[in-house]
Design a protein around this motif. Structure first.
Motif, PDB file in Angstrom:
ATOM      1  N   TRP A 112      -1.590 -14.444  13.319  1.00 29.94           N
ATOM      2  CA  TRP A 112      -1.394 -14.647  11.904  1.00 29.94           C
ATOM      3  C   TRP A 112      -1.837 -13.271  11.336  1.00 29.94           C
ATOM      4  CZ3 TRP A 112       0.357 -17.543   7.851  1.00 29.94           C
ATOM      5  CH2 TRP A 112       1.079 -18.614   8.188  1.00 29.94           C
ATOM      6  N   SER A 113      -2.911 -12.510  11.850  1.00 30.77           N
ATOM      7  CA  SER A 113      -3.389 -11.057  11.635  1.00 30.77           C
ATOM      8  C   SER A 113      -2.147 -10.249  11.783  1.00 30.77           C
ATOM      9  CB  SER A 113      -4.637 -10.648  12.375  1.00 30.77           C
ATOM     10  OG  SER A 113      -5.629 -11.370  11.842  1.00 30.77           O
ATOM     11  N   LEU A 114      -1.312 -10.075  12.811  1.00 29.88           N
ATOM     12  CA  LEU A 114      -0.292  -9.342  12.902  1.00 29.88           C
ATOM     13  C   LEU A 114       1.029  -9.549  11.763  1.00 29.88           C
ATOM     14  CD1 LEU A 114       0.216  -9.114  16.780  1.00 29.88           C
ATOM     15  CD2 LEU A 114      -0.563  -7.386  15.248  1.00 29.88           C
ATOM     16  N   LEU A 115       1.161 -10.723  11.628  1.00 34.13           N
ATOM     17  CA  LEU A 115       1.900 -11.301  10.638  1.00 34.13           C
ATOM     18  C   LEU A 115       1.600 -10.816   9.354  1.00 34.13           C
ATOM     19  CD1 LEU A 115       4.502 -13.016   9.659  1.00 34.13           C
ATOM     20  CD2 LEU A 115       3.024 -15.034   9.521  1.00 34.13           C
ATOM     21  N   SER A 116       0.277 -10.867   9.038  1.00 34.32           N
ATOM     22  CA  SER A 116      -0.240 -10.494   7.726  1.00 34.32           C
ATOM     23  C   SER A 116       0.088  -9.067   7.446  1.00 34.32           C
ATOM     24  CB  SER A 116      -1.685 -10.975   7.534  1.00 34.32           C
ATOM     25  OG  SER A 116      -1.742 -12.194   7.550  1.00 34.32           O
ATOM     26  N   VAL A 117      -0.243  -8.352   8.540  1.00 32.84           N
ATOM     27  CA  VAL A 117      -0.165  -6.863   8.586  1.00 32.84           C
ATOM     28  C   VAL A 117       1.362  -6.515   8.364  1.00 32.84           C
ATOM     29  CG1 VAL A 117       0.174  -4.713   9.950  1.00 32.84           C
ATOM     30  CG2 VAL A 117      -1.984  -5.955   9.918  1.00 32.84           C
ATOM     31  N   GLY A 118       2.300  -7.246   8.921  1.00 32.95           N
ATOM     32  CA  GLY A 118       3.697  -7.091   8.631  1.00 32.95           C
ATOM     33  C   GLY A 118       4.184  -7.285   7.060  1.00 32.95           C
ATOM     34  N   VAL A 126       7.862  -1.517  -0.820  1.00 31.52           N
ATOM     35  CA  VAL A 126       8.625  -1.837  -1.822  1.00 31.52           C
ATOM     36  C   VAL A 126       7.750  -1.479  -3.055  1.00 31.52           C
ATOM     37  CG1 VAL A 126       9.939  -3.751  -1.125  1.00 31.52           C
ATOM     38  CG2 VAL A 126       7.789  -4.267  -2.085  1.00 31.52           C
ATOM     39  N   GLY A 127       6.477  -1.206  -2.786  1.00 29.46           N
ATOM     40  CA  GLY A 127       5.689  -0.561  -3.784  1.00 29.46           C
ATOM     41  C   GLY A 127       4.670  -1.143  -4.340  1.00 29.46           C
ATOM     42  N   VAL A 128       4.228  -2.576  -3.848  1.00 33.95           N
ATOM     43  CA  VAL A 128       2.998  -3.280  -4.205  1.00 33.95           C
ATOM     44  C   VAL A 128       1.963  -2.631  -3.931  1.00 33.95           C
ATOM     45  CG1 VAL A 128       1.881  -5.274  -3.668  1.00 33.95           C
ATOM     46  CG2 VAL A 128       4.393  -5.372  -3.740  1.00 33.95           C
ATOM     47  N   PHE A 129       1.764  -1.961  -2.930  1.00 32.34           N
ATOM     48  CA  PHE A 129       0.441  -1.235  -2.574  1.00 32.34           C
ATOM     49  C   PHE A 129       0.605   0.335  -2.556  1.00 32.34           C
ATOM     50  CE2 PHE A 129      -0.284  -5.339  -0.521  1.00 32.34           C
ATOM     51  CZ  PHE A 129      -1.328  -5.812  -1.256  1.00 32.34           C
ATOM     52  N   HIS A 130      -0.136   1.133  -3.049  1.00 31.83           N
ATOM     53  CA  HIS A 130      -0.379   2.677  -2.888  1.00 31.83           C
ATOM     54  C   HIS A 130      -1.506   2.968  -2.296  1.00 31.83           C
ATOM     55  CE1 HIS A 130       3.381   2.435  -5.451  1.00 31.83           C
ATOM     56  NE2 HIS A 130       2.473   1.466  -6.398  1.00 31.83           N
ATOM     57  N   TYR A 131      -1.574   3.145  -1.054  1.00 32.85           N
ATOM     58  CA  TYR A 131      -2.803   3.863  -0.404  1.00 32.85           C
ATOM     59  C   TYR A 131      -3.229   5.039  -0.895  1.00 32.85           C
ATOM     60  CZ  TYR A 131      -1.659  -0.007   2.953  1.00 32.85           C
ATOM     61  OH  TYR A 131      -1.127  -0.993   3.388  1.00 32.85           O
ATOM     62  N   GLN A 132      -4.378   5.295  -0.925  1.00 29.49           N
ATOM     63  CA  GLN A 132      -5.127   6.711  -1.220  1.00 29.49           C
ATOM     64  C   GLN A 132      -6.211   6.816  -0.490  1.00 29.49           C
ATOM     65  OE1 GLN A 132      -4.720   6.101  -5.346  1.00 29.49           O
ATOM     66  NE2 GLN A 132      -6.586   5.043  -5.631  1.00 29.49           N
ATOM     67  N   LEU A 137      -2.400   1.393   6.874  1.00 32.47           N
ATOM     68  CA  LEU A 137      -2.348   0.011   6.965  1.00 32.47           C
ATOM     69  C   LEU A 137      -2.997  -0.541   8.281  1.00 32.47           C
ATOM     70  CD1 LEU A 137      -0.487  -2.615   6.490  1.00 32.47           C
ATOM     71  CD2 LEU A 137       1.371  -1.413   8.169  1.00 32.47           C
ATOM     72  N   ALA A 138      -3.503   0.386   9.188  1.00 31.31           N
ATOM     73  CA  ALA A 138      -4.149  -0.185  10.297  1.00 31.31           C
ATOM     74  C   ALA A 138      -5.501  -0.969   9.746  1.00 31.31           C
ATOM     75  CB  ALA A 138      -4.158   0.920  11.385  1.00 31.31           C
TER      76      ALA A 138
END
Length: 164
Positions: A112-118, A126-132, A137-138
């Motif tokens: 489930w954690s791997l699925l969640s990361v996917g 698609v632009g829901v999250f913008h890392y800074q 992601l890891a």
């Protein structure tokens, strides 16, 4: 305030599609839980998403922004209900598969954690999250491991309390 986008496009459609898909799957699955328990399991995801988004994406150290701007928006609020569908399915299949061994729990949580990361990876695309600030992601993977391990512990404890 940072503005990433001003149009209704892929990130909003991703959230709305996730909501429709999640609610549809939950609606058509055979009922396993009472309404009270189903709401609790659903709200675990809403709370977890809200807690971590507001822990990791607020000033002074905002590691990511959600959706079109760095400001909280209505679509951000709606996205938490997608987390609710995911948590409900997590609990549903955990109960359905009747997992009780430590190895089984570890494999289930890892999967489930791997699925969640996917899913988060798709959300980034698609632009829901913008890392800074160097967030990657890891870094979300151990968070999912911890949260979903806590969900298993909660499920086992909640079931014991409910049956008493």
């Amino acid at each position: 305030m940072i503005v990433y986008d001003t149009r209704f496009n892929s990130n909003e459609w991703f959230i709305l599609g996730g909501l429709v898909l999640g609610f549809t799957v939950i609606y058509f699955l055979p009922k396993r839980f009472s309404k009270k328990h189903a709401v609790v399991y659903f709200m675990c995801g809403v709370f977890s998403g809200f807690f971590f988004d507001h822990s990791l994406s607020v000033e002074p150290r905002s590691f990511y922004d959600v959706n079109d701007t760095s400001k909280y928006e209505f679509m951000d609020f709606l996205s938490y209900f997608s987390y609710g569908s995911i948590s409900y399915l997590f609990f549903y299949f955990y109960d359905r598969l009747y997992i009780h061994t430590s190895a089984g729990i570890a494999v289930y949580v890892l999967g489930w954690s791997l699925l969640s990361v996917g899913i988060e990876w798709l959300a980034v695309l698609v632009g829901v999250f913008h890392y800074q600030l160097g967030y990657k992601l890891a870094y979300s993977f151990p968070i999912y491991l911890i949260v979903q391990t806590c969900w298993v512990a909660f499920f086992c404890r909640y079931r014991k309390i409910s049956e008493a």
